[in-house]
Design a protein around this motif. Sequence first.
Motif, PDB file in Angstrom:
ATOM      1  N   MET A 219     -15.711  20.685  12.359  1.00 34.44           N
ATOM      2  CA  MET A 219     -14.586  21.422  12.595  1.00 34.44           C
ATOM      3  C   MET A 219     -14.688  22.902  12.625  1.00 34.44           C
ATOM      4  SD  MET A 219     -11.286  22.877  11.422  1.00 34.44           S
ATOM      5  CE  MET A 219     -11.495  22.579   9.674  1.00 34.44           C
ATOM      6  N   LYS A 220     -15.266  23.614  11.761  1.00 33.56           N
ATOM      7  CA  LYS A 220     -15.666  25.012  11.557  1.00 33.56           C
ATOM      8  C   LYS A 220     -16.223  25.522  12.996  1.00 33.56           C
ATOM      9  CE  LYS A 220     -15.430  25.668   6.814  1.00 33.56           C
ATOM     10  NZ  LYS A 220     -14.015  26.086   6.682  1.00 33.56           N
ATOM     11  N   LYS A 221     -17.065  24.669  13.512  1.00 34.36           N
ATOM     12  CA  LYS A 221     -17.907  25.254  14.839  1.00 34.36           C
ATOM     13  C   LYS A 221     -16.783  25.192  15.705  1.00 34.36           C
ATOM     14  CE  LYS A 221     -22.319  24.859  16.965  1.00 34.36           C
ATOM     15  NZ  LYS A 221     -23.477  24.398  16.985  1.00 34.36           N
ATOM     16  N   ALA A 222     -15.892  24.199  15.972  1.00 37.58           N
ATOM     17  CA  ALA A 222     -14.823  24.307  17.081  1.00 37.58           C
ATOM     18  C   ALA A 222     -13.952  25.642  16.869  1.00 37.58           C
ATOM     19  CB  ALA A 222     -14.184  23.013  16.969  1.00 37.58           C
ATOM     20  N   LEU A 223     -13.530  25.538  15.680  1.00 38.28           N
ATOM     21  CA  LEU A 223     -12.791  26.685  15.174  1.00 38.28           C
ATOM     22  C   LEU A 223     -13.093  28.284  15.732  1.00 38.28           C
ATOM     23  CD1 LEU A 223     -10.111  28.048  13.777  1.00 38.28           C
ATOM     24  CD2 LEU A 223     -11.284  28.009  11.838  1.00 38.28           C
ATOM     25  N   GLU A 224     -14.496  28.347  15.447  1.00 42.91           N
ATOM     26  CA  GLU A 224     -15.275  29.690  15.583  1.00 42.91           C
ATOM     27  C   GLU A 224     -15.279  29.590  17.060  1.00 42.91           C
ATOM     28  OE1 GLU A 224     -19.009  29.486  13.818  1.00 42.91           O
ATOM     29  OE2 GLU A 224     -18.176  29.374  11.785  1.00 42.91           O
ATOM     30  N   PHE A 225     -15.606  28.611  18.068  1.00 47.51           N
ATOM     31  CA  PHE A 225     -15.666  28.636  19.282  1.00 47.51           C
ATOM     32  C   PHE A 225     -14.319  29.168  19.977  1.00 47.51           C
ATOM     33  CE2 PHE A 225     -16.167  27.506  23.720  1.00 47.51           C
ATOM     34  CZ  PHE A 225     -17.601  27.180  23.953  1.00 47.51           C
ATOM     35  N   LEU A 226     -13.280  28.413  19.428  1.00 49.44           N
ATOM     36  CA  LEU A 226     -11.908  28.947  19.911  1.00 49.44           C
ATOM     37  C   LEU A 226     -11.650  30.109  19.895  1.00 49.44           C
ATOM     38  CD1 LEU A 226     -10.101  25.432  19.204  1.00 49.44           C
ATOM     39  CD2 LEU A 226     -10.741  26.359  21.426  1.00 49.44           C
ATOM     40  N   LYS A 227     -11.883  30.724  18.434  1.00 56.54           N
ATOM     41  CA  LYS A 227     -11.400  32.134  18.147  1.00 56.54           C
ATOM     42  C   LYS A 227     -12.407  33.278  18.923  1.00 56.54           C
ATOM     43  CE  LYS A 227      -9.685  32.185  13.566  1.00 56.54           C
ATOM     44  NZ  LYS A 227      -9.905  32.435  12.363  1.00 56.54           N
ATOM     45  N   GLU A 228     -13.654  32.631  19.095  1.00 57.60           N
ATOM     46  CA  GLU A 228     -14.578  33.641  19.882  1.00 57.60           C
ATOM     47  C   GLU A 228     -14.034  33.892  21.385  1.00 57.60           C
ATOM     48  OE1 GLU A 228     -18.838  32.959  21.778  1.00 57.60           O
ATOM     49  OE2 GLU A 228     -18.923  33.002  19.523  1.00 57.60           O
ATOM     50  N   SER A 229     -13.614  32.711  21.921  1.00 55.33           N
ATOM     51  CA  SER A 229     -13.193  32.622  23.226  1.00 55.33           C
ATOM     52  C   SER A 229     -11.860  33.438  23.630  1.00 55.33           C
ATOM     53  CB  SER A 229     -13.163  31.135  23.671  1.00 55.33           C
ATOM     54  OG  SER A 229     -14.533  30.643  23.742  1.00 55.33           O
ATOM     55  N   GLY A 230     -11.060  33.580  22.924  1.00 58.61           N
ATOM     56  CA  GLY A 230      -9.759  34.123  22.801  1.00 58.61           C
ATOM     57  C   GLY A 230      -8.758  33.362  23.310  1.00 58.61           C
ATOM     58  N   THR A 231      -8.386  33.027  24.655  1.00 61.34           N
ATOM     59  CA  THR A 231      -7.519  32.349  25.127  1.00 61.34           C
ATOM     60  C   THR A 231      -8.125  30.795  25.480  1.00 61.34           C
ATOM     61  OG1 THR A 231      -6.548  34.083  26.195  1.00 61.34           O
ATOM     62  CG2 THR A 231      -5.941  31.791  27.277  1.00 61.34           C
ATOM     63  N   PHE A 232      -7.333  29.907  24.890  1.00 56.61           N
ATOM     64  CA  PHE A 232      -7.853  28.422  25.250  1.00 56.61           C
ATOM     65  C   PHE A 232      -6.552  27.747  25.957  1.00 56.61           C
ATOM     66  CE2 PHE A 232      -6.275  28.776  20.865  1.00 56.61           C
ATOM     67  CZ  PHE A 232      -5.603  27.803  20.782  1.00 56.61           C
ATOM     68  N   TYR A 233      -7.072  26.798  26.530  1.00 56.36           N
ATOM     69  CA  TYR A 233      -5.923  25.771  27.337  1.00 56.36           C
ATOM     70  C   TYR A 233      -5.873  24.423  26.745  1.00 56.36           C
ATOM     71  CZ  TYR A 233      -6.755  29.786  30.260  1.00 56.36           C
ATOM     72  OH  TYR A 233      -7.042  31.204  30.688  1.00 56.36           O
ATOM     73  N   LEU A 234      -4.413  24.232  26.502  1.00 52.31           N
ATOM     74  CA  LEU A 234      -3.824  23.202  25.722  1.00 52.31           C
ATOM     75  C   LEU A 234      -3.367  22.266  26.963  1.00 52.31           C
ATOM     76  CD1 LEU A 234      -2.988  21.700  23.096  1.00 52.31           C
ATOM     77  CD2 LEU A 234      -0.898  22.469  23.445  1.00 52.31           C
ATOM     78  N   ALA A 235      -3.809  20.801  26.950  1.00 54.19           N
ATOM     79  CA  ALA A 235      -3.051  19.989  28.040  1.00 54.19           C
ATOM     80  C   ALA A 235      -2.330  18.787  27.227  1.00 54.19           C
ATOM     81  CB  ALA A 235      -4.465  19.340  28.644  1.00 54.19           C
ATOM     82  N   THR A 236      -1.214  18.795  27.441  1.00 52.07           N
ATOM     83  CA  THR A 236      -0.311  17.929  27.225  1.00 52.07           C
ATOM     84  C   THR A 236       0.072  16.933  28.292  1.00 52.07           C
ATOM     85  OG1 THR A 236       1.640  19.095  27.574  1.00 52.07           O
ATOM     86  CG2 THR A 236       0.752  19.421  25.299  1.00 52.07           C
TER      87      THR A 236
END
Length: 131
Positions: free
Chosen positions: A1-18
């Motif tokens: 989970m920490k790796k996913a968190l780091e990746f998302l933070k590093e990337s800045g904007t991410f896209y959520l699909a609902t």
Amino acid sequence: MKKALEFLKESGTFYLATTEGDQPRVKPFGAVFEYEEKLYIVTNNKKDCFKQMLQNPKVEISTMNKKGQWIRVAGEVANDDRREVKEFALEAYPSLKRMYSLDDGIFAVLYFTKGTASIYSINGETETFSL
């Protein structure tokens, strides 16, 4: 989970699909944090995406980093209305204070109750782990 968190933070904007009925909906997000070893996102409880996540908690997040890798986080989310989580979110992202406050009645935080994250690279390598 920490790796996913780091990746998302590093990337800045991410896209959520609902989903809304049978129609996918994608929107940009920027605040993600860890609390009690869970991955959290932030939104406004008046927005359609919040209502969509309550109706159908299955979501996906995706973004790409500057190295050409991309991530897909797939799982289910739940609303967490605890004051201490919201306080933590506002401290982790002070810019949120321009939009939200603890007692505004619209500030919402959701966490992944289960899910997986996969990081992909152009050379075909994939790393998958549980949240």
